[in-house]
Design an enzyme around this catalytic site. Structure first.
Site, PDB file in Angstrom:
ATOM      1  N   ASN A 106      -8.099  -3.869  11.399  1.00 25.00           N
ATOM      2  CA  ASN A 106      -8.541  -2.490  11.179  1.00 25.00           C
ATOM      3  C   ASN A 106      -9.662  -2.529  10.147  1.00 25.00           C
ATOM      4  O   ASN A 106      -9.396  -2.707   8.953  1.00 25.00           O
ATOM      5  CB  ASN A 106      -7.369  -1.633  10.670  1.00 25.00           C
ATOM      6  CG  ASN A 106      -7.826  -0.228  10.321  1.00 25.00           C
ATOM      7  OD1 ASN A 106      -8.916   0.187  10.691  1.00 25.00           O
ATOM      8  ND2 ASN A 106      -6.987   0.508   9.598  1.00 25.00           N
ATOM      9  N   LYS A 118     -11.444  -0.139   9.205  1.00 24.61           N
ATOM     10  CA  LYS A 118     -11.551   1.147   8.494  1.00 24.61           C
ATOM     11  C   LYS A 118     -13.005   1.624   8.490  1.00 24.61           C
ATOM     12  O   LYS A 118     -13.715   1.427   9.464  1.00 24.61           O
ATOM     13  CB  LYS A 118     -10.990   1.011   7.072  1.00 24.61           C
ATOM     14  CG  LYS A 118      -9.612   0.354   7.037  1.00 24.61           C
ATOM     15  CD  LYS A 118      -8.964   0.505   5.694  1.00 24.61           C
ATOM     16  CE  LYS A 118      -7.736  -0.366   5.614  1.00 24.61           C
ATOM     17  NZ  LYS A 118      -6.726   0.142   4.727  1.00 24.61           N
ATOM     18  N   HIS A 127      -2.564   6.395  11.675  1.00 24.55           N
ATOM     19  CA  HIS A 127      -2.715   5.597  10.452  1.00 24.55           C
ATOM     20  C   HIS A 127      -2.480   6.494   9.236  1.00 24.55           C
ATOM     21  O   HIS A 127      -2.878   7.656   9.227  1.00 24.55           O
ATOM     22  CB  HIS A 127      -4.119   4.981  10.413  1.00 24.55           C
ATOM     23  CG  HIS A 127      -4.242   3.910   9.379  1.00 24.55           C
ATOM     24  ND1 HIS A 127      -4.399   4.199   8.040  1.00 24.55           N
ATOM     25  CD2 HIS A 127      -4.212   2.557   9.469  1.00 24.55           C
ATOM     26  CE1 HIS A 127      -4.464   3.057   7.366  1.00 24.55           C
ATOM     27  NE2 HIS A 127      -4.349   2.049   8.210  1.00 24.55           N
ATOM     28  N   GLU A 131      -3.906   6.693   6.513  1.00 22.97           N
ATOM     29  CA  GLU A 131      -5.128   7.261   5.906  1.00 22.97           C
ATOM     30  C   GLU A 131      -5.585   8.500   6.677  1.00 22.97           C
ATOM     31  O   GLU A 131      -6.192   9.398   6.100  1.00 22.97           O
ATOM     32  CB  GLU A 131      -6.219   6.181   5.840  1.00 22.97           C
ATOM     33  CG  GLU A 131      -5.881   5.139   4.769  1.00 22.97           C
ATOM     34  CD  GLU A 131      -6.530   3.785   4.965  1.00 22.97           C
ATOM     35  OE1 GLU A 131      -7.425   3.646   5.818  1.00 22.97           O
ATOM     36  OE2 GLU A 131      -6.116   2.845   4.248  1.00 22.97           O
ATOM     37  N   GLU A 182       3.792   0.306   8.570  1.00 25.08           N
ATOM     38  CA  GLU A 182       2.859   0.178   7.449  1.00 25.08           C
ATOM     39  C   GLU A 182       3.329   1.028   6.272  1.00 25.08           C
ATOM     40  O   GLU A 182       3.014   2.224   6.190  1.00 25.08           O
ATOM     41  CB  GLU A 182       1.467   0.655   7.871  1.00 25.08           C
ATOM     42  CG  GLU A 182       0.866  -0.146   9.001  1.00 25.08           C
ATOM     43  CD  GLU A 182      -0.654  -0.190   8.898  1.00 25.08           C
ATOM     44  OE1 GLU A 182      -1.190  -1.292   8.888  1.00 25.08           O
ATOM     45  OE2 GLU A 182      -1.280   0.870   8.807  1.00 25.08           O
ATOM     46  N   GLY A 218      -3.795  -1.434   1.307  1.00 26.00           N
ATOM     47  CA  GLY A 218      -4.979  -1.512   0.462  1.00 26.00           C
ATOM     48  C   GLY A 218      -4.680  -1.645  -1.021  1.00 26.00           C
ATOM     49  O   GLY A 218      -5.566  -1.474  -1.854  1.00 26.00           O
ATOM     50  N   SER A 222      -1.546  -4.923   3.108  1.00 24.30           N
ATOM     51  CA  SER A 222      -1.999  -6.040   2.274  1.00 24.30           C
ATOM     52  C   SER A 222      -1.588  -7.397   2.858  1.00 24.30           C
ATOM     53  O   SER A 222      -1.279  -8.334   2.106  1.00 24.30           O
ATOM     54  CB  SER A 222      -1.499  -5.892   0.832  1.00 24.30           C
ATOM     55  OG  SER A 222      -2.005  -4.702   0.259  1.00 24.30           O
TER      56      SER A 222
HETATM   57  C1  PEP Z   1      -4.447  -1.018   7.381  1.00 24.26           C
HETATM   58  O1  PEP Z   1      -5.533  -0.485   7.199  1.00 24.26           O
HETATM   59  O2  PEP Z   1      -3.794  -0.750   8.407  1.00 24.26           O
HETATM   60  C2  PEP Z   1      -3.966  -1.966   6.394  1.00 24.26           C
HETATM   61  C3  PEP Z   1      -2.785  -2.512   6.575  1.00 24.26           C
HETATM   62  O3  PEP Z   1      -4.787  -2.207   5.336  1.00 24.26           O
HETATM   63  P1  PEP Z   1      -4.628  -3.397   4.247  1.00 24.26           P
HETATM   64  O4  PEP Z   1      -4.321  -4.660   5.002  1.00 24.26           O
HETATM   65  O5  PEP Z   1      -5.923  -3.440   3.533  1.00 24.26           O
HETATM   66  O6  PEP Z   1      -3.477  -3.019   3.357  1.00 24.26           O
END
Ligand code: PEP
Length: 266
Positions: A13, A15, A97, A99, A171, A177, A217
């Site tokens: 992803n 983003k 997601h 976000e 998630e 992040g 992460s």
């Molecule tokens: C994501 O954007 O779905 C995600 C898991 O981000 P990150 O790996 O940066 O935590």
């Protein structure tokens, strides 16, 4: 499509990163360093970079995905993108997601409508669910995720979603992040809880066939912990997916798991 054995999926992803000028080069670098036939690789760049990534990975066996899709097919929705517009550009889509739940106020009901459009548009959905930190600390993580799942999946036919190749990504919001990942054990327990929710909703054996990814992460340094969990089938990777070295490490480790599961399945 209904998978006989669950695939190992590593989905990137990106983003709101990359431009049409540099996305192709990054995608090519990742493709060149992750050629593992047993791992399903997906890159989800911003909408405006889909064409560049599609062209860059042509012939590489990498899926290209959008990061969102609108719940309607067309109309007065300035700035939005609908499923039919993605024809020829993407074959996967990330939905729900955290976000987007945070920035765009997406509810489970809205996400359920997007899921309908994704399936109708031939897009393979990656449906994201996950709890906030206070919810985990309050012992409510599984309840929150179950509510999100039931809300988004309400009214959908399990067989149709399975044929569309639905993937669920767990998630935890506090891990996205932040550099603070969940433990493998917590991810594995949540993946099992997700399949219990599906079974309770009448999914039967399709619950067992649905891939569940971990996201939050994930890096080449911690991916093994998640893939060691039999209930976890890969990762949705954000920050680390912008680094070809990281993607190389993550996919290489995923290939080890894919081979081991294949051997165990006979
Ligand atoms: C994501 O954007 O779905 C995600 C898991 O981000 P990150 O790996 O940066 O935590």
């Amino acid at each position: 499509m209904i998978w006989a054995m669950r695939p190992i999926v590593i989905a990137a992803n990106w983003k709101m990163n990359t431009t049409p000028a540099d996305a192709g080069e990054l995608a090519r670098a990742i493709a060149g360093r992750t050629r593992e036939p047993d791992v399903v690789r997906v890159i989800c760049p911003p909408f405006v970079c889909l064409a560049a990534v599609r062209d860059a990975v042509a012939g590489e066996g990498i899926g290209v995905g959008a990061q969102n899709v609108h719940g309607e097919l067309a109309g007065a929705h300035t700035g939005e993108v609908s499923a039919p517009m993605l024809a020829g550009l993407a074959t996967w889509v990330i939905l729900g997601h955290s976000e987007r739940r945070r920035d765009a106020g997406e509810t489970d009901e809205i996400i359920g409508r997007k899921l309908r459009r994704a399936v109708d548009g031939g897009l393979r959905p990656i449906l994201c669910v996950g709890e906030q930190l206070a919810e985990r600390e309050g012992g409510r993580a599984e309840e929150v995720v179950a509510t999100q799942l039931r809300g988004a999946l309400e009214g959908h036919d399990p067989a149709e979603l399975a044929r569309a190749g639905l993937v669920i990504a767990y998630e935890p919001v506090w891990a996205i992040g932040t550099g603070r990942n969940a433990s493998g054990a917590d991810a594995g327990a949540m993946a099992e809880a997700i399949r219990r929710v599906l079974r309770a909703a009448g999914w039967g054996t399709l619950a067992e066939a649905t891939p569940v990814l971990y996201g939050g992460s994930a890096t080449s340094a911690n991916i093994a912990e998640f893939l060691a969990e039999p209930a976890v089938d890969g990762a949705l990777v954000g920050g680390a997916s912008l680094k070809p070295d990281e993607m190389a490490g993550i996919v290489a480790r995923a290939a080890v798991t894919a081979a081991a599961r294949r051997a165990a399945a006979g």
